[in-house]
Design an enzyme around this catalytic site. Structure first.
Site, mmCIF file in Angstrom:
data_model
loop_
_atom_site.group_PDB
_atom_site.id
_atom_site.type_symbol
_atom_site.label_atom_id
_atom_site.label_comp_id
_atom_site.label_asym_id
_atom_site.label_seq_id
_atom_site.Cartn_x
_atom_site.Cartn_y
_atom_site.Cartn_z
ATOM 1 N N SER A 446 -18.710 6.135 2.760
ATOM 2 C CA SER A 446 -19.064 5.202 1.564
ATOM 3 C C SER A 446 -17.928 5.127 0.627
ATOM 4 O O SER A 446 -16.803 4.546 1.192
ATOM 5 C CB SER A 446 -20.237 6.166 0.683
ATOM 6 O OG SER A 446 -20.627 5.213 -0.374
ATOM 7 N N ASP A 498 -28.039 -0.559 6.399
ATOM 8 C CA ASP A 498 -27.257 0.093 5.575
ATOM 9 C C ASP A 498 -26.800 -0.945 4.319
ATOM 10 O O ASP A 498 -26.181 -2.026 4.679
ATOM 11 C CB ASP A 498 -26.099 0.686 5.856
ATOM 12 C CG ASP A 498 -25.569 1.564 4.691
ATOM 13 O OD1 ASP A 498 -25.722 1.376 3.350
ATOM 14 O OD2 ASP A 498 -24.538 2.410 5.020
#
Length: 675
Positions: A446, A498
């Site tokens: 991330s 995602d």
């Protein structure tokens, strides 16, 4: 859409948003009215006690008042169900009904106060059951009043008054004049100040310094710019996302044309190393998730995690390991040890220090892969969120490599912080002194994946053999030139739909355009869209049959334009037309396109077999292009596919599945060499 105007200001609620709250309140009021009617009927002849006349009057007036409120609610509910999101014409009488409902709010409040006084009066000497029942009705009145006040506070828009300054008879007003330009500037300044206050309120629990104040202003400007040219209320966005999800599912379920299959580009030569890179990614993902410390370990082991960490909590950290920052009870370090399977002596440096633009990381020796691993933590604090949201672009110039490469500002500053620590503090020199023959690998998930990517770019000149594995990195990260350059040494891994790798300002602008167009084109009321959407998300079924065009309707039939016609920021501007091609929605993008780093491995869920207590999921992986992530996909898994445990699970599954192939290929290569 647009937001409803009452009391001379705009509110963060549409005229079609009263269906669900109105139905709920109507149900409560009906039950309450029936209960009071039953109570009045039962005790009708028992009000001859001391103070009974007061209680009798209270119940009788309350019945009449509730009946009036119920009638008003029925009218509000019926009118709010009319029209569509972009056609509020059939609901134009709703503000008058709301004024009536609010007018009934005042006597209800007064009567609740009177009821509380009469019930608590000690001179009232009536049957205890009757007094208790009436006391219950008083409590119910106050609960509903409190909830009504809270609802009004929630839908209050601090900028509502600013958007209606020039409403009366201003058809020919020129917003391009100097006077209007100054007012336009004042509106933007007020909007920025409101967003800044909201961000400060959300981050009130952290110590704020100069860096935080600068970040607050930058993020507030970003939010103000993004939300300034539309008049969507939150429920409009929810309806638009629901319709977009069903539209995407419709497209995915359509069988591909034979031409589409034939024209698909063949696999590139780099696809041959996919299995090997998946095995490496599965190995290094453990280092990336370990940066989350005890929070991830307990999430992955909810029943036994705390007990397993208990033994390491009371053990003092080894003196040979350089640890910066607070790690209460040694829980983070204990979790890192258990996740990575390393020993104390394998860690060179660990930093738990966390501020805006300064995120935790550690350096460890990976003897299995003979690598010095720099692992950077992803988003886990308010400071990390501020780093994520500092999405302005800045130049990253690499000497003798590239010039004028654009990068994400907040993530680049975080990479600069780690770079200074690694180089200026001599941490990497210390690591290579211990293991000079090892290679350098930078990993992160991330925010950590984005930071690791930019950090690897900075380290490339000094360490030409550096490798980086970025798991679920943010999408708006690198300009095209930098993204192409990083294909030599960075691997990005993305699972499913995602949302984070698809997040960039151009993609967000595109999502806003798609939401506005799909809700403007839909000819069904909002409450039907939301009801069917909730059913579809929970139970599945067929996507809704909504139109994708104006369905033959005349544009003049829309009594309100695509954007709010009373929005000061676009009202009567020469650059604005309601549904035409020249609207702000089709204007050139004001943000540069930024891309994912390196070569991209996209992992998708191929099939899922659900059992009583678990589910078996089969994944497939393939090389993908950065253009495949050029828009945001709406799905219930758009958040869960980003979670580190899901990414690790998918990689482990693929690595185990491909392990025999890798070993067979290695044996084949060995045999070929012998021959």
């Amino acid at each position: 859409m647009p937001g409803m105007v009452m009391f001379g200001r705009r509110w963060a609620i549409g005229s079609d948003d009263f269906v669900f709250p109105g139905a709920f309140e109507l149900f409560i009021r009906l039950i309450w009215w029936i209960g009071i009617l039953v109570l009045y009927s039962i005790h009708k002849g028992q009000f001859n006690c001391a103070g009974g006349a007061l209680l009798h009057s209270y119940l009788l007036v309350l019945l009449i008042l509730l009946a009036a409120i119920i009638c008003a609610l029925c009218s509000i509910l019926y009118v709010s169900m009319q029209g569509t999101i972009s056609n509020p014409g059939p609901r134009k009488s709703l503000p008058k009904l709301l004024y009536l409902r609010l007018a009934l709010f005042l006597p209800e409040l007064v009567w609740a106060v009177v009821g509380a006084i009469w019930v608590s009066d000690r001179r009232v000497n009536c049957e205890g059951a009757m007094i208790s029942a009436i006391f219950g009705t008083v409590i119910a009145s106050w609960i509903i009043i409190i909830f009504t006040v809270v609802a009004i506070v929630i839908v209050f828009d601090p900028l509502g008054g600013r958007k209606t300054v020039y409403l009366p008879d201003c058809a020919n007003r020129d917003l391009e004049s100097s006077q209007s330009g100054q007012l336009f500037y004042n509106v933007k300044k007020s909007a920025t100040r409101v967003w800044e206050k909201r961000i400060r309120l959300m981050c009130c629990c952290i110590v704020q310094d100069d860096d935080h104040r600068v970040a607050f202003t930058t993020i507030a400007e970003l939010f103000r710019t993004y939300f300034s040219d539309t008049d969507l209320v939150p429920s409009d966005v929810a309806a638009g996302l629901t319709l977009l999800h069903q539209e995407q599912d419709k497209v995915e379920n359509c069988p591909k044309e034979p031409e589409e299959i034939i024209t698909q580009s063949p696999l590139t030569p780099v696809a041959d190393d996919l299995d090997a890179e998946l095995e490496n990614a599965a190995h290094y993902m453990k280092f990336a998730v370990a940066t989350y410390g005890w929070a991830y370990y307990i999430m992955a082991n909810p029943f036994t995690g705390l007990c397993k960490l208990k033994g390491d909590c009371c053990r003092s950290s080894p003196t040979e390991t350089d640890i910066i920052g607070s790690d209460r009870l040694n829980m983070n370090f204990g979790a890192i040890l258990k996740i990575t399977g390393l020993q104390y002596r394998d860690f060179i440096h660990i930093s738990f220090h966390n501020k805006i633009y300064e995120i935790p990381f550690y350096i460890a020796l990976d003897h299995k892969k003979e690598a010095i691993v720099v692992a950077v933590r992803g988003t886990l604090s308010f400071e990390d969120v501020l780093t994520d949201l500092s999405a302005d672009c800045e130049n990253l110039t690499l000497e003798d490599v590239l010039e004028n490469g654009f990068v994400h500002k907040g993530i680049t500053q975080a990479a600069n912080y780690i770079y200074r620590r690694l180089i200026n503090d001599g941490i990497l020199n210390q690591a290579f002194t211990i293991a000079p023959e090892y290679k350098l690998v930078v990993v992160g998930h991330s925010l950590g994946g984005g930071t690791a990517s930019i950090l690897a770019i900075m380290l490339k000149n000094a360490f030409p053999n550096v490798r980086c594995y970025a798991f679920s990195p943010p999408g708006g990260l690198l300009s095209k030139s930098l993204a192409d350059y990083t294909k030599q040494f960075i691997i990005s891994v993305i699972v499913g739909k995602d949302v984070v790798p698809r997040l960039s300002m151009p993609n967000m602008e595109d999502l806003k355009r798609r939401i506005i167009r799909i809700v403007a084109n839909c000819n069904r009321p909002k409450y039907q869209i939301l009801l069917h959407g909730c059913w579809y998300e929970v139970f599945g079924g067929e996507p809704d049959n909504f139109p994708t065009e104006l369905d033959g309707r005349n544009q003049d039939a829309l009594t309100q334009p695509l954007l709010a016609e009373e929005n000061l920021m676009v009202h009567q501007s020469p650059s604005y037309t309601t549904l035409g091609d020249d609207s702000p929605l089709s204007s050139p993008a004001q943000y540069p396109h930024l891309f994912l780093p390196g070569r991209i491995i996209h992992i998708v869920e191929e099939s899922s077999t659900r059992r009583w207590c678990s589910s078996d999921v089969k994944y497939t992986a393939s090389w993908s292009k950065e253009t495949a992530f050029g828009n945001i996909l709406i799905s219930p898994k758009m958040i869960t596919d980003h979670m580190p445990d899901i990414v690790l699970k998918a990689l482990n599954s693929l690595a185990q599945e491909n392990a025999p192939c890798i070993s067979c290929r290695a044996q084949g290569d060995f045999s070929t060499n012998i021959v």
